[in-house]
Write a protein that holds these residues in place. Sequence first.
Motif, PDB file in Angstrom:
ATOM      1  N   THR A 117      27.161  20.029  12.229  1.00 12.08           N
ATOM      2  CA  THR A 117      26.557  20.657  12.781  1.00 12.08           C
ATOM      3  C   THR A 117      26.531  20.426  14.403  1.00 12.08           C
ATOM      4  O   THR A 117      26.382  18.255  14.655  1.00 12.08           O
ATOM      5  CB  THR A 117      25.222  21.371  12.669  1.00 12.08           C
ATOM      6  OG1 THR A 117      24.007  20.432  12.751  1.00 12.08           O
ATOM      7  CG2 THR A 117      25.213  21.902  11.566  1.00 12.08           C
ATOM      8  N   ALA A 118      26.453  21.399  15.782  1.00  8.29           N
ATOM      9  CA  ALA A 118      26.068  21.009  16.441  1.00  8.29           C
ATOM     10  C   ALA A 118      25.978  22.673  17.282  1.00  8.29           C
ATOM     11  O   ALA A 118      25.727  23.621  16.464  1.00  8.29           O
ATOM     12  CB  ALA A 118      27.445  21.370  17.729  1.00  8.29           C
ATOM     13  N   PRO A 119      25.319  22.240  18.679  1.00  5.43           N
ATOM     14  CA  PRO A 119      24.445  23.241  19.337  1.00  5.43           C
ATOM     15  C   PRO A 119      25.084  24.581  19.196  1.00  5.43           C
ATOM     16  O   PRO A 119      26.724  24.257  19.889  1.00  5.43           O
ATOM     17  CB  PRO A 119      24.260  22.311  20.199  1.00  5.43           C
ATOM     18  CG  PRO A 119      23.894  21.147  19.609  1.00  5.43           C
ATOM     19  CD  PRO A 119      25.064  21.091  19.739  1.00  5.43           C
ATOM     20  N   GLY A 120      24.284  25.590  19.592  1.00  9.10           N
ATOM     21  CA  GLY A 120      25.649  26.766  20.041  1.00  9.10           C
ATOM     22  C   GLY A 120      24.418  27.656  20.487  1.00  9.10           C
ATOM     23  O   GLY A 120      23.483  27.556  21.297  1.00  9.10           O
ATOM     24  N   LEU A 121      25.143  29.098  19.915  1.00  4.26           N
ATOM     25  CA  LEU A 121      24.137  30.146  20.634  1.00  4.26           C
ATOM     26  C   LEU A 121      23.066  30.651  20.360  1.00  4.26           C
ATOM     27  O   LEU A 121      23.345  30.991  18.718  1.00  4.26           O
ATOM     28  CB  LEU A 121      24.507  30.904  21.507  1.00  4.26           C
ATOM     29  CG  LEU A 121      25.661  30.288  22.092  1.00  4.26           C
ATOM     30  CD1 LEU A 121      26.652  31.458  23.201  1.00  4.26           C
ATOM     31  CD2 LEU A 121      25.565  30.179  23.318  1.00  4.26           C
ATOM     32  N   GLU A 122      21.741  31.665  21.212  1.00  5.53           N
ATOM     33  CA  GLU A 122      20.439  32.229  19.674  1.00  5.53           C
ATOM     34  C   GLU A 122      21.687  33.464  20.050  1.00  5.53           C
ATOM     35  O   GLU A 122      21.525  34.215  21.019  1.00  5.53           O
ATOM     36  CB  GLU A 122      19.430  31.764  20.329  1.00  5.53           C
ATOM     37  CG  GLU A 122      18.494  32.812  19.437  1.00  5.53           C
ATOM     38  CD  GLU A 122      17.664  32.236  19.383  1.00  5.53           C
ATOM     39  OE1 GLU A 122      16.151  32.836  18.823  1.00  5.53           O
ATOM     40  OE2 GLU A 122      16.859  31.526  20.388  1.00  5.53           O
ATOM     41  N   PRO A 182      22.403  40.801  24.127  1.00  5.42           N
ATOM     42  CA  PRO A 182      22.711  40.557  23.220  1.00  5.42           C
ATOM     43  C   PRO A 182      22.467  38.296  22.976  1.00  5.42           C
ATOM     44  O   PRO A 182      22.186  38.282  21.629  1.00  5.42           O
ATOM     45  CB  PRO A 182      24.262  40.457  23.097  1.00  5.42           C
ATOM     46  CG  PRO A 182      25.111  40.684  23.995  1.00  5.42           C
ATOM     47  CD  PRO A 182      23.742  40.972  24.908  1.00  5.42           C
ATOM     48  N   VAL A 183      22.847  37.657  24.191  1.00  2.95           N
ATOM     49  CA  VAL A 183      22.200  36.185  24.147  1.00  2.95           C
ATOM     50  C   VAL A 183      21.628  35.935  24.614  1.00  2.95           C
ATOM     51  O   VAL A 183      20.701  36.604  25.399  1.00  2.95           O
ATOM     52  CB  VAL A 183      23.586  35.597  24.931  1.00  2.95           C
ATOM     53  CG1 VAL A 183      23.418  34.035  24.407  1.00  2.95           C
ATOM     54  CG2 VAL A 183      24.779  35.893  23.885  1.00  2.95           C
ATOM     55  N   LYS A 184      20.070  35.075  23.861  1.00  4.16           N
ATOM     56  CA  LYS A 184      18.500  34.736  24.441  1.00  4.16           C
ATOM     57  C   LYS A 184      19.161  33.781  25.764  1.00  4.16           C
ATOM     58  O   LYS A 184      19.850  32.533  24.944  1.00  4.16           O
ATOM     59  CB  LYS A 184      18.497  34.278  23.282  1.00  4.16           C
ATOM     60  CG  LYS A 184      16.987  33.558  23.734  1.00  4.16           C
ATOM     61  CD  LYS A 184      15.585  33.082  22.682  1.00  4.16           C
ATOM     62  CE  LYS A 184      14.832  33.260  23.630  1.00  4.16           C
ATOM     63  NZ  LYS A 184      13.310  32.465  22.641  1.00  4.16           N
ATOM     64  N   GLY A 185      18.683  34.263  26.304  1.00  3.73           N
ATOM     65  CA  GLY A 185      19.172  33.222  27.884  1.00  3.73           C
ATOM     66  C   GLY A 185      21.080  33.125  28.529  1.00  3.73           C
ATOM     67  O   GLY A 185      20.750  32.798  29.387  1.00  3.73           O
ATOM     68  N   GLY A 186      20.447  34.319  28.262  1.00  2.00           N
ATOM     69  CA  GLY A 186      22.441  34.156  28.216  1.00  2.00           C
ATOM     70  C   GLY A 186      23.031  34.685  29.895  1.00  2.00           C
ATOM     71  O   GLY A 186      23.125  36.568  29.868  1.00  2.00           O
TER      72      GLY A 186
END
Length: 369
Positions: A39-44, A164-168
């Motif tokens: 795994t690697a980081p993605g978007l919430e 739709p994206v937290k912090g986006g």
Amino acid sequence: MRLKTIRTPLAAAAALLAVLAGAPAHAEEPEPVSGDVVTAPGLELRGEFDEERYDVWANVLGLKPHGGEETLVVYCIDIHTPLDTESPYTEGDWEESGVANLEQVRWVLFSGYPNVGAADLVEAAGAEVNPDWDDEKLEQVAFAGTQAAVWHFTDDWNLLKDNPVKGGNNGEDEAVLAVYNHLTEETGSVPDPSGFTVDLEGEESATFEDGRFGPYTVRSNAGPVELSAEGGRLETADGEAVESLNDGGQFWIVLDEGTNEITVKGNAQYDLPVGRVFLATSDEALSGDAVNPMTVGDSQKLILAQPREGEVPAEWRFALDTPESSEAPKPQLPSTGSSLTVAFAAGLALLVGGLTVIALGKRRKAADH
């Protein structure tokens, strides 16, 4: 005209083979692939079920096959279940997974990332690529939009249209939503490649005129068919050499001098998102032979997004009765059967390698996500 039924072992991609005579064949499945999750980081992402909020992570996820060095691209198709990063995953049946809308999901994979490049996908969706994004951020945006579309069909989850994206707030909101809409509006369907066939029509209606037999019509739902012949040559209506025809294309046969037999070979090649399901609850995962034996029950289901390369080979052998003179009345050539009998092999090879991305869904409030 007489048609000889043949039974020929034709090679398929990666030496995967299934030989059938008569009706078009269904391909044999490859040996199941098992591997470990990375795994690697993605978007919430912010979304909802039945108008109730349900936020979820779309992390970058891959599956490294046992015995291999490269990583397969996989997406989550089970938004409610946590991922088991300690246990191996093994290929299973779609029916066994209990997940809906496989043909639509295949279309999303075919039209989304990584089968379409990250920047190309964002732009095709009508959004802008922020010049300040690095490659990792651009990939995360493309992954998240594609993963959201997958969840829409597998889990009936909807991405919020507002933030739709937290912090986006750096353009991620607009880009992820655009990709999601692009992949969920007017969605097509991609069938299982085991339903791909190559066939030939015209054996009952073909005639002999100007030194050649025909026309014969190629039927293929697997894309263009490459054609070759032994014992003669294939021509178009205008007398041009035939090398490849699409579905509905026609050719005529010109026999070599001194022979009345010809073998025509066809081969349709295609690339298709595999759409194979990976499950952590398989017998292999539960066995003592697994790299990381299962220690929990149900685990999140994954779907392979990396392309599968395959081919549908076909072969037809004709014994043709040539009239003594082309000046004679044009006969309806006799046929030994009411339909063409085709023997061909169809194989599907799972490509292992290439890409290292995929999205993983995790419930926001789950401690282990």
